[in-house]
Design a protein around this motif. Structure first.
Motif, PDB file in Angstrom:
ATOM      1  N   GLU A 110      13.932  16.513  -1.705  1.00  0.00           N
ATOM      2  CA  GLU A 110      13.444  17.573  -0.824  1.00  0.00           C
ATOM      3  C   GLU A 110      12.067  17.228  -0.260  1.00  0.00           C
ATOM      4  O   GLU A 110      11.807  17.412   0.939  1.00  0.00           O
ATOM      5  CB  GLU A 110      13.387  18.912  -1.568  1.00  0.00           C
ATOM      6  N   ILE A 111      11.195  16.706  -1.094  1.00  0.00           N
ATOM      7  CA  ILE A 111       9.873  16.309  -0.613  1.00  0.00           C
ATOM      8  C   ILE A 111      10.004  15.106   0.314  1.00  0.00           C
ATOM      9  O   ILE A 111       9.289  15.001   1.323  1.00  0.00           O
ATOM     10  CB  ILE A 111       8.937  16.029  -1.798  1.00  0.00           C
ATOM     11  N   ALA A 112      10.930  14.214   0.015  1.00  0.00           N
ATOM     12  CA  ALA A 112      11.148  13.071   0.903  1.00  0.00           C
ATOM     13  C   ALA A 112      11.601  13.531   2.285  1.00  0.00           C
ATOM     14  O   ALA A 112      11.205  12.943   3.306  1.00  0.00           O
ATOM     15  CB  ALA A 112      12.173  12.119   0.295  1.00  0.00           C
ATOM     16  N   PHE A 113      12.409  14.606   2.361  1.00  0.00           N
ATOM     17  CA  PHE A 113      12.804  15.144   3.670  1.00  0.00           C
ATOM     18  C   PHE A 113      11.572  15.611   4.451  1.00  0.00           C
ATOM     19  O   PHE A 113      11.471  15.400   5.660  1.00  0.00           O
ATOM     20  CB  PHE A 113      13.771  16.321   3.504  1.00  0.00           C
ATOM     21  N   ALA A 114      10.644  16.273   3.742  1.00  0.00           N
ATOM     22  CA  ALA A 114       9.408  16.716   4.402  1.00  0.00           C
ATOM     23  C   ALA A 114       8.612  15.513   4.912  1.00  0.00           C
ATOM     24  O   ALA A 114       8.005  15.570   5.992  1.00  0.00           O
ATOM     25  CB  ALA A 114       8.565  17.536   3.427  1.00  0.00           C
ATOM     26  N   LEU A 115       8.627  14.425   4.161  1.00  0.00           N
ATOM     27  CA  LEU A 115       7.915  13.217   4.591  1.00  0.00           C
ATOM     28  C   LEU A 115       8.568  12.608   5.831  1.00  0.00           C
ATOM     29  O   LEU A 115       7.869  12.135   6.742  1.00  0.00           O
ATOM     30  CB  LEU A 115       7.895  12.191   3.456  1.00  0.00           C
ATOM     31  N   LEU A 116       9.896  12.621   5.879  1.00  0.00           N
ATOM     32  CA  LEU A 116      10.582  12.111   7.071  1.00  0.00           C
ATOM     33  C   LEU A 116      10.189  12.926   8.302  1.00  0.00           C
ATOM     34  O   LEU A 116       9.918  12.378   9.383  1.00  0.00           O
ATOM     35  CB  LEU A 116      12.098  12.171   6.875  1.00  0.00           C
ATOM     36  N   ARG A 124       0.866  -1.190   0.000  1.00  0.00           N
ATOM     37  CA  ARG A 124       0.000   0.000   0.000  1.00  0.00           C
ATOM     38  C   ARG A 124       0.888   1.221   0.000  1.00  0.00           C
ATOM     39  O   ARG A 124       1.540   1.552   1.000  1.00  0.00           O
ATOM     40  CB  ARG A 124      -0.922  -0.003   1.227  1.00  0.00           C
ATOM     41  N   LEU A 125       0.916   1.903  -1.120  1.00  0.00           N
ATOM     42  CA  LEU A 125       1.865   2.994  -1.325  1.00  0.00           C
ATOM     43  C   LEU A 125       1.145   4.330  -1.528  1.00  0.00           C
ATOM     44  O   LEU A 125      -0.027   4.372  -1.904  1.00  0.00           O
ATOM     45  CB  LEU A 125       2.723   2.713  -2.565  1.00  0.00           C
ATOM     46  N   ALA A 126       1.900   5.403  -1.272  1.00  0.00           N
ATOM     47  CA  ALA A 126       1.407   6.753  -1.536  1.00  0.00           C
ATOM     48  C   ALA A 126       2.474   7.510  -2.317  1.00  0.00           C
ATOM     49  O   ALA A 126       3.665   7.191  -2.227  1.00  0.00           O
ATOM     50  CB  ALA A 126       1.090   7.484  -0.240  1.00  0.00           C
ATOM     51  N   TYR A 127       2.024   8.519  -3.065  1.00  0.00           N
ATOM     52  CA  TYR A 127       2.941   9.341  -3.844  1.00  0.00           C
ATOM     53  C   TYR A 127       2.787  10.784  -3.420  1.00  0.00           C
ATOM     54  O   TYR A 127       1.687  11.342  -3.438  1.00  0.00           O
ATOM     55  CB  TYR A 127       2.664   9.199  -5.351  1.00  0.00           C
ATOM     56  N   ALA A 128       3.913  11.417  -3.043  1.00  0.00           N
ATOM     57  CA  ALA A 128       3.918  12.811  -2.601  1.00  0.00           C
ATOM     58  C   ALA A 128       4.310  13.695  -3.771  1.00  0.00           C
ATOM     59  O   ALA A 128       5.439  13.646  -4.254  1.00  0.00           O
ATOM     60  CB  ALA A 128       4.897  12.991  -1.437  1.00  0.00           C
ATOM     61  N   VAL A 154      -2.438   9.717  -3.763  1.00  0.00           N
ATOM     62  CA  VAL A 154      -1.610  10.864  -4.131  1.00  0.00           C
ATOM     63  C   VAL A 154      -2.054  12.096  -3.370  1.00  0.00           C
ATOM     64  O   VAL A 154      -3.264  12.328  -3.195  1.00  0.00           O
ATOM     65  CB  VAL A 154      -1.699  11.143  -5.647  1.00  0.00           C
ATOM     66  N   ALA A 155      -1.093  12.884  -2.907  1.00  0.00           N
ATOM     67  CA  ALA A 155      -1.389  14.179  -2.284  1.00  0.00           C
ATOM     68  C   ALA A 155      -0.264  15.138  -2.628  1.00  0.00           C
ATOM     69  O   ALA A 155       0.883  14.727  -2.858  1.00  0.00           O
ATOM     70  CB  ALA A 155      -1.536  14.051  -0.774  1.00  0.00           C
ATOM     71  N   THR A 156      -0.600  16.415  -2.673  1.00  0.00           N
ATOM     72  CA  THR A 156       0.395  17.453  -2.937  1.00  0.00           C
ATOM     73  C   THR A 156       1.002  17.913  -1.617  1.00  0.00           C
ATOM     74  O   THR A 156       0.277  18.237  -0.669  1.00  0.00           O
ATOM     75  CB  THR A 156      -0.249  18.647  -3.660  1.00  0.00           C
ATOM     76  N   ILE A 157       2.318  17.924  -1.566  1.00  0.00           N
ATOM     77  CA  ILE A 157       3.021  18.349  -0.362  1.00  0.00           C
ATOM     78  C   ILE A 157       3.440  19.803  -0.529  1.00  0.00           C
ATOM     79  O   ILE A 157       4.155  20.160  -1.465  1.00  0.00           O
ATOM     80  CB  ILE A 157       4.260  17.471  -0.099  1.00  0.00           C
ATOM     81  N   GLU A 158       2.977  20.646   0.366  1.00  0.00           N
ATOM     82  CA  GLU A 158       3.305  22.073   0.312  1.00  0.00           C
ATOM     83  C   GLU A 158       3.381  22.637   1.719  1.00  0.00           C
ATOM     84  O   GLU A 158       2.781  22.093   2.650  1.00  0.00           O
ATOM     85  CB  GLU A 158       2.258  22.831  -0.506  1.00  0.00           C
ATOM     86  N   ASP A 159       4.093  23.729   1.837  1.00  0.00           N
ATOM     87  CA  ASP A 159       4.250  24.419   3.127  1.00  0.00           C
ATOM     88  C   ASP A 159       4.591  23.411   4.217  1.00  0.00           C
ATOM     89  O   ASP A 159       5.605  22.737   4.145  1.00  0.00           O
ATOM     90  CB  ASP A 159       2.990  25.218   3.454  1.00  0.00           C
ATOM     91  N   ASP A 160       3.685  23.267   5.198  1.00  0.00           N
ATOM     92  CA  ASP A 160       3.983  22.417   6.351  1.00  0.00           C
ATOM     93  C   ASP A 160       2.918  21.337   6.517  1.00  0.00           C
ATOM     94  O   ASP A 160       2.537  20.995   7.631  1.00  0.00           O
ATOM     95  CB  ASP A 160       4.045  23.291   7.611  1.00  0.00           C
ATOM     96  N   ASN A 161       2.441  20.777   5.384  1.00  0.00           N
ATOM     97  CA  ASN A 161       1.303  19.865   5.477  1.00  0.00           C
ATOM     98  C   ASN A 161       1.672  18.392   5.470  1.00  0.00           C
ATOM     99  O   ASN A 161       0.780  17.530   5.467  1.00  0.00           O
ATOM    100  CB  ASN A 161       0.311  20.134   4.340  1.00  0.00           C
ATOM    101  N   ALA A 162       2.958  18.045   5.450  1.00  0.00           N
ATOM    102  CA  ALA A 162       3.352  16.640   5.328  1.00  0.00           C
ATOM    103  C   ALA A 162       2.818  15.797   6.482  1.00  0.00           C
ATOM    104  O   ALA A 162       2.319  14.685   6.266  1.00  0.00           O
ATOM    105  CB  ALA A 162       4.873  16.526   5.249  1.00  0.00           C
ATOM    106  N   ALA A 163       2.888  16.303   7.707  1.00  0.00           N
ATOM    107  CA  ALA A 163       2.408  15.530   8.859  1.00  0.00           C
ATOM    108  C   ALA A 163       0.916  15.263   8.740  1.00  0.00           C
ATOM    109  O   ALA A 163       0.438  14.141   9.016  1.00  0.00           O
ATOM    110  CB  ALA A 163       2.721  16.271  10.158  1.00  0.00           C
ATOM    111  N   HIS A 164       0.147  16.269   8.334  1.00  0.00           N
ATOM    112  CA  HIS A 164      -1.305  16.104   8.188  1.00  0.00           C
ATOM    113  C   HIS A 164      -1.630  15.087   7.094  1.00  0.00           C
ATOM    114  O   HIS A 164      -2.507  14.221   7.269  1.00  0.00           O
ATOM    115  CB  HIS A 164      -1.954  17.447   7.875  1.00  0.00           C
ATOM    116  N   VAL A 165      -0.936  15.178   5.967  1.00  0.00           N
ATOM    117  CA  VAL A 165      -1.177  14.246   4.862  1.00  0.00           C
ATOM    118  C   VAL A 165      -0.868  12.823   5.295  1.00  0.00           C
ATOM    119  O   VAL A 165      -1.635  11.892   5.017  1.00  0.00           O
ATOM    120  CB  VAL A 165      -0.339  14.647   3.634  1.00  0.00           C
TER     121      VAL A 165
END
Length: 330
Positions: A246-252, A179-183, A215-226
């Motif tokens: 860079e987006i992967a860093f936000a996911l971490l 079960r995967l997601a794409y940022a 799929v979700a768009t990662i912007e500003d500070d929303n990674a935790a919520h997503v």
């Protein structure tokens, strides 16, 4: 002020003809200049502080020693920075200067720029119209298309962007994730790269018999919520594909703020293998895009065109360029 030294001054100082000065300082092929004479010319040029006029050389040859690199309105991050620095070094080794020009609102119109500097060649990242190509080539300037997001573009040396998303999914499924997601990036300037990468991830899921990634768009500070939303699904997501590092860093960071352990609770993979990826916490698994290999291939193609050799320097097989760099985040 002391007047600028000319080739006539150098010839007089060295006791040779002006033509000999030109032959020596321009490394003219097919000329047998005695070593003693060559040294006299070089010593005289240094003594007088003489340097050949780039403008005069351009007039004589009908073109400059400049290669114009035209970038679209892309963000200039580590990957583009590596591309530019590698191209600069490769071309400089052959006495060519790379001039980078980015098409931004308010910048000098492209046609005005290339007509003013008369470059030896132009590298573009987006396909030009047939009319533009004809105009430039009629002026005696070579054009090479490179890094177009679609490698099917005539002359493009790009690697298929879909392969990056495919590699991410392949790696995660090999680690047991289903079960995967794409940022996805929020920056619209990246759309021409992001869309095919997502298509590649979706295609891989389909071919491997998995449900399509959420799929979700990662912007500003929303990674935790997503991430919290993805984990709350009936079938919780266990692995994340970031459009880039860079987006992967936000996911971490988003995973940590949700109290999740990486990779025990949630695996994360990026794309680009930028230098700081290995220093993330945990070190980031990513897909290397082979930008240095691509840069050298572009430079070799430019040199081939200018030497009237075949215009393309083929890249190694994509499978050898696009590879997963496995670290601790998966």
């Amino acid at each position: 002020m002391r007047p600028r030294a000319t080739s006539v001054d150098v010839a007089r100082e060295a006791g040779v003809s002006r033509a000999t000065v030109s032959y020596v300082l321009n490394d003219a092929p097919g000329q047998s200049i005695p070593e003693e004479t060559r040294q006299r010319v070089l010593i005289a040029a240094r003594k007088l502080g003489y340097s050949p006029s780039a403008a005069a050389r351009t007039l004589r040859r009908g073109r400059s020693d400049v290669v114009l690199f035209v970038l679209p309105e892309w963000p200039i991050g580590p990957v583009i920075g590596t591309l530019i620095s590698t191209l600069t070094a490769e071309l400089a080794a052959h006495r060519l200067t790379l001039l980078t020009y980015q098409k931004l609102p308010g910048s000098t119109p492209f046609r005005e720029l290339w007509t003013a500097i008369a470059p030896a060649a132009i590298i573009v990242c987006e396909a030009l119209s047939d009319a533009e190509l004809e105009t430039i080539r009629t002026a005696g300037i070579e054009v090479l298309t490179a890094l177009a997001p679609d490698p099917a573009v005539q002359g493009s040396l790009a690697v298929a962007q879909e392969l990056f998303g495919w590699r991410q999914v392949q790696h995660l499924t090999e680690r047991g994730h289903v079960r995967l997601a794409y940022a996805y990036p929020a920056d619209e300037r990246l759309e021409s790269f992001a869309a095919p990468r997502l298509r590649g991830a979706r295609r891989a899921c389909s071919e491997l018999g998995l449900t399509a990634p959420v799929v979700a768009t990662i912007e500003d500070d929303n990674a935790a919520h997503v991430i919290s939303q993805w984990r709350a699904l009936d079938e919780p997501v266990t692995a994340l594909c970031g459009y880039n590092d860079e987006i992967a860093f936000a996911l971490l960071d988003g995973a940590r703020r949700n109290g999740l352990r990486v990779p025990a609770d949630l695996a994360v993979i990026g794309v680009d293998d930028i230098p700081v990826a290995r220093y993330a916490n945990p070190p980031l698994t990513t897909v290397a895009t082979g930008v240095e290999v691509q840069s050298r291939a572009i430079a070799a193609s430019v040199l081939g065109i200018l030497a009237d050799r075949p215009a393309r320097s083929p890249l190694p097989h994509q499978n050898d360029i696009v590879r997963v760099i496995e670290r601790d985040s998966t």
